[in-house]
Design an enzyme around this catalytic site. Structure first.
Site, PDB file in Angstrom:
ATOM      1  N   ARG A 147     -55.110 -61.653 -68.321  1.00  0.00           N
ATOM      2  CA  ARG A 147     -55.691 -61.285 -67.771  1.00  0.00           C
ATOM      3  C   ARG A 147     -56.686 -59.610 -67.800  1.00  0.00           C
ATOM      4  O   ARG A 147     -55.928 -59.468 -68.408  1.00  0.00           O
ATOM      5  CB  ARG A 147     -56.256 -61.609 -66.285  1.00  0.00           C
ATOM      6  N   TYR A 205     -49.821 -42.171 -62.974  1.00  0.00           N
ATOM      7  CA  TYR A 205     -50.495 -42.779 -64.018  1.00  0.00           C
ATOM      8  C   TYR A 205     -51.477 -41.910 -65.089  1.00  0.00           C
ATOM      9  O   TYR A 205     -51.532 -42.026 -66.025  1.00  0.00           O
ATOM     10  CB  TYR A 205     -52.419 -43.311 -62.974  1.00  0.00           C
ATOM     11  N   ALA A 235     -49.996 -38.940 -66.423  1.00  0.00           N
ATOM     12  CA  ALA A 235     -49.547 -38.788 -66.446  1.00  0.00           C
ATOM     13  C   ALA A 235     -49.356 -39.436 -67.979  1.00  0.00           C
ATOM     14  O   ALA A 235     -48.611 -39.380 -69.080  1.00  0.00           O
ATOM     15  CB  ALA A 235     -47.575 -38.187 -65.392  1.00  0.00           C
ATOM     16  N   LYS A 286     -50.751 -42.525 -69.110  1.00  0.00           N
ATOM     17  CA  LYS A 286     -52.630 -42.678 -70.173  1.00  0.00           C
ATOM     18  C   LYS A 286     -52.100 -41.256 -70.688  1.00  0.00           C
ATOM     19  O   LYS A 286     -52.926 -41.219 -72.221  1.00  0.00           O
ATOM     20  CB  LYS A 286     -53.159 -42.641 -68.756  1.00  0.00           C
TER      21      LYS A 286
HETATM   22  N1  LIG Z   1     -58.970 -51.130 -65.016  1.00  0.00           N
HETATM   23  C1  LIG Z   1     -60.067 -50.021 -65.123  1.00  0.00           C
HETATM   24  O1  LIG Z   1     -60.619 -49.424 -64.526  1.00  0.00           O
HETATM   25  C2  LIG Z   1     -59.233 -50.175 -66.505  1.00  0.00           C
HETATM   26  C3  LIG Z   1     -59.934 -48.185 -66.563  1.00  0.00           C
HETATM   27  C4  LIG Z   1     -59.058 -47.330 -67.617  1.00  0.00           C
HETATM   28  C5  LIG Z   1     -58.166 -48.116 -68.375  1.00  0.00           C
HETATM   29  N2  LIG Z   1     -57.331 -48.923 -67.389  1.00  0.00           N
HETATM   30  C6  LIG Z   1     -56.331 -49.322 -68.318  1.00  0.00           C
HETATM   31  O2  LIG Z   1     -56.733 -50.587 -69.442  1.00  0.00           O
HETATM   32  C7  LIG Z   1     -55.477 -51.743 -69.697  1.00  0.00           C
HETATM   33  C8  LIG Z   1     -55.901 -53.131 -68.739  1.00  0.00           C
HETATM   34  O3  LIG Z   1     -56.280 -52.382 -67.403  1.00  0.00           O
HETATM   35  P1  LIG Z   1     -56.692 -53.516 -66.563  1.00  0.00           P
HETATM   36  O4  LIG Z   1     -58.187 -53.037 -65.817  1.00  0.00           O
HETATM   37  O5  LIG Z   1     -57.292 -55.318 -67.090  1.00  0.00           O
HETATM   38  O6  LIG Z   1     -55.787 -54.321 -65.570  1.00  0.00           O
HETATM   39  P2  LIG Z   1     -55.252 -55.556 -64.870  1.00  0.00           P
HETATM   40  O7  LIG Z   1     -56.220 -56.724 -64.525  1.00  0.00           O
HETATM   41  O8  LIG Z   1     -54.732 -55.288 -63.535  1.00  0.00           O
HETATM   42  O9  LIG Z   1     -54.032 -56.198 -65.852  1.00  0.00           O
HETATM   43  C9  LIG Z   1     -52.456 -55.948 -66.001  1.00  0.00           C
HETATM   44  C10 LIG Z   1     -52.404 -56.557 -67.052  1.00  0.00           C
HETATM   45  O10 LIG Z   1     -51.391 -55.724 -67.745  1.00  0.00           O
HETATM   46  C11 LIG Z   1     -50.282 -56.742 -67.466  1.00  0.00           C
HETATM   47  N3  LIG Z   1     -49.140 -56.227 -66.877  1.00  0.00           N
HETATM   48  C12 LIG Z   1     -48.362 -55.047 -65.751  1.00  0.00           C
HETATM   49  N4  LIG Z   1     -46.840 -54.896 -65.775  1.00  0.00           N
HETATM   50  C13 LIG Z   1     -46.378 -55.720 -67.452  1.00  0.00           C
HETATM   51  C14 LIG Z   1     -45.791 -55.457 -67.836  1.00  0.00           C
HETATM   52  N5  LIG Z   1     -44.669 -54.901 -67.048  1.00  0.00           N
HETATM   53  N6  LIG Z   1     -45.332 -56.351 -69.130  1.00  0.00           N
HETATM   54  C15 LIG Z   1     -46.273 -57.090 -69.776  1.00  0.00           C
HETATM   55  N7  LIG Z   1     -47.291 -56.824 -69.392  1.00  0.00           N
HETATM   56  C16 LIG Z   1     -47.689 -56.474 -68.036  1.00  0.00           C
HETATM   57  C17 LIG Z   1     -50.023 -58.007 -66.486  1.00  0.00           C
HETATM   58  O11 LIG Z   1     -49.620 -59.136 -66.951  1.00  0.00           O
HETATM   59  P3  LIG Z   1     -49.442 -60.138 -66.180  1.00  0.00           P
HETATM   60  O12 LIG Z   1     -50.360 -60.796 -64.946  1.00  0.00           O
HETATM   61  O13 LIG Z   1     -48.659 -61.635 -66.419  1.00  0.00           O
HETATM   62  O14 LIG Z   1     -48.153 -59.644 -64.799  1.00  0.00           O
HETATM   63  C18 LIG Z   1     -51.992 -58.187 -66.590  1.00  0.00           C
HETATM   64  O15 LIG Z   1     -52.303 -59.065 -68.108  1.00  0.00           O
HETATM   65  C19 LIG Z   1     -54.135 -50.953 -68.411  1.00  0.00           C
HETATM   66  O16 LIG Z   1     -53.062 -50.184 -69.318  1.00  0.00           O
HETATM   67  C20 LIG Z   1     -54.924 -50.085 -68.090  1.00  0.00           C
HETATM   68  O17 LIG Z   1     -54.310 -49.371 -67.109  1.00  0.00           O
HETATM   69  C21 LIG Z   1     -57.381 -50.375 -66.953  1.00  0.00           C
END
Ligand SMILES: NC(=O)c1ccc[n+]([C@@H]2O[C@H](COP(=O)([O-])OP(=O)(O)OC[C@H]3O[C@@H](n4cnc5c(N)ncnc54)[C@H](OP(=O)(O)O)[C@@H]3O)[C@@H](O)[C@H]2O)c1
Length: 247
Positions: free
Chosen positions: A15, A155, A157, A159
């Protein structure tokens, strides 16, 4: 297609941003390993979506904090497609709390997934990337790693830590001709933003020169470039995808 036959492992790709990256690379001809921790149904949907678009994909359950599970994911990848050409460390979590209230458990949990998971997966797939023609390591960091953010000391730290990690691995991989880069998304429409109140989101958007939140495809398109052979002279960089938040 620019990714034809390249094998890409994307952590947390059932996702959110990871899913966007998986589907984008799959449409471009990559063989995709769709990693999930708990979202099994969504992982299978992602695999189906990639296969319907003419690509190849396989689901792989692994908690990135668990080295044995990560090794198993590597075996799944090798059995399905052979060694990986590209690893995208995307799996990430938040556990927000003003610093004075933040527990050591909240600090450790965020470090363990965001940085510890990046360590585990990079080490497991390092030899694959080293030996690949044009191997690629891509780490998904965040604008928060550059700017900090109220309530996100853990978070931010983690990142920021990805920047130093990526630059170091870029140096170590360079002799073998492979690259390592970071992508730092701004605020992007996924479940991660669900807990952010609308008033806060409106304030965030008002500070973004392009006047909108990011879409997962905005991030995926940049990852696609970094994952391809076209980016062969780009390494150790942090590419911002944030609508101009630094301007
Ligand atoms: N959304 C934002 O605004 C944003 C901005 C900057 C950076 N990011 C970064 O982009 C990345 C993706 O974020 P997102 O927004 O797509 O988050 P999200 O919708 O909350 O999805 C998080 C994903 O990480 C997986 N995950 C979490 N813990 C895990 C673990 N221990 N082992 C394997 N998979 C794990 C989840 O898998 P399951 O569902 O299978 O548990 C899920 O697929 C992250 O690194 C986040 O910090 C996001």
């Amino acid at each position: 297609m620019s990714m034809d036959g390249r094998t890409c492992v994307i952590t947390g790709s059932a996702r959110g941003i990871g899913r966007g990256i998986a589907e984008y690379l799959g449409r471009e001809g990559a063989n995709v390993v769709v990693n999930y921790r708990s979202s099994e149904g969504s992982a299978h949907e992602a695999v189906d979506a990639i296969e319907s678009a003419g690509g190849q994909a396989v689901p792989a359950q692994a908690d990135v904090t668990d080295r044995d599970e990560v090794e198993h994911m590597r075996e799944v990848c090798h059995e399905a497609f052979g060694p990986a050409d590209v690893l995208v460390n995307n799996a990430g979590i938040t556990a927000d709390q003003q610093f004075t209230e933040m527990t050591r458990e909240e600090w450790d949990r965020v470090m363990d997934v965001n940085l510890g998971g990046t360590f585990n997966c990079t080490q497991a797939f390092y030899d694959d990337i080293w030996e690949a023609e044009e191997g690629r390591l891509i780490n998904i960091s965040s604008v928060v790693g550059k700017q900090g953010n109220f309530g996100q000391a853990n978070y931010a730290a983690a990142k920021s830590g990805m920047f130093g990690f990526t630059r170091t691995i870029a140096l170590e991989l360079a002799q073998g001709g492979s690259t390592a880069n970071c992508v730092a998304p701004g605020f992007t429409m996924t479940d991660m933003l669900e807990s952010v109140p609308d008033t806060v989101l409106e304030r965030i958007i008002s500070g973004i020169p392009l006047e909108r939140l990011g879409e997962v495809e905005d991030v995926a398109a940049v990852v696609r470039f970094l994952a391809s052979e076209e980016s062969s002279y780009v390494t150790g960089e942090v590419i911002d995808v944030n609508g101009g938040m630094d301007l």
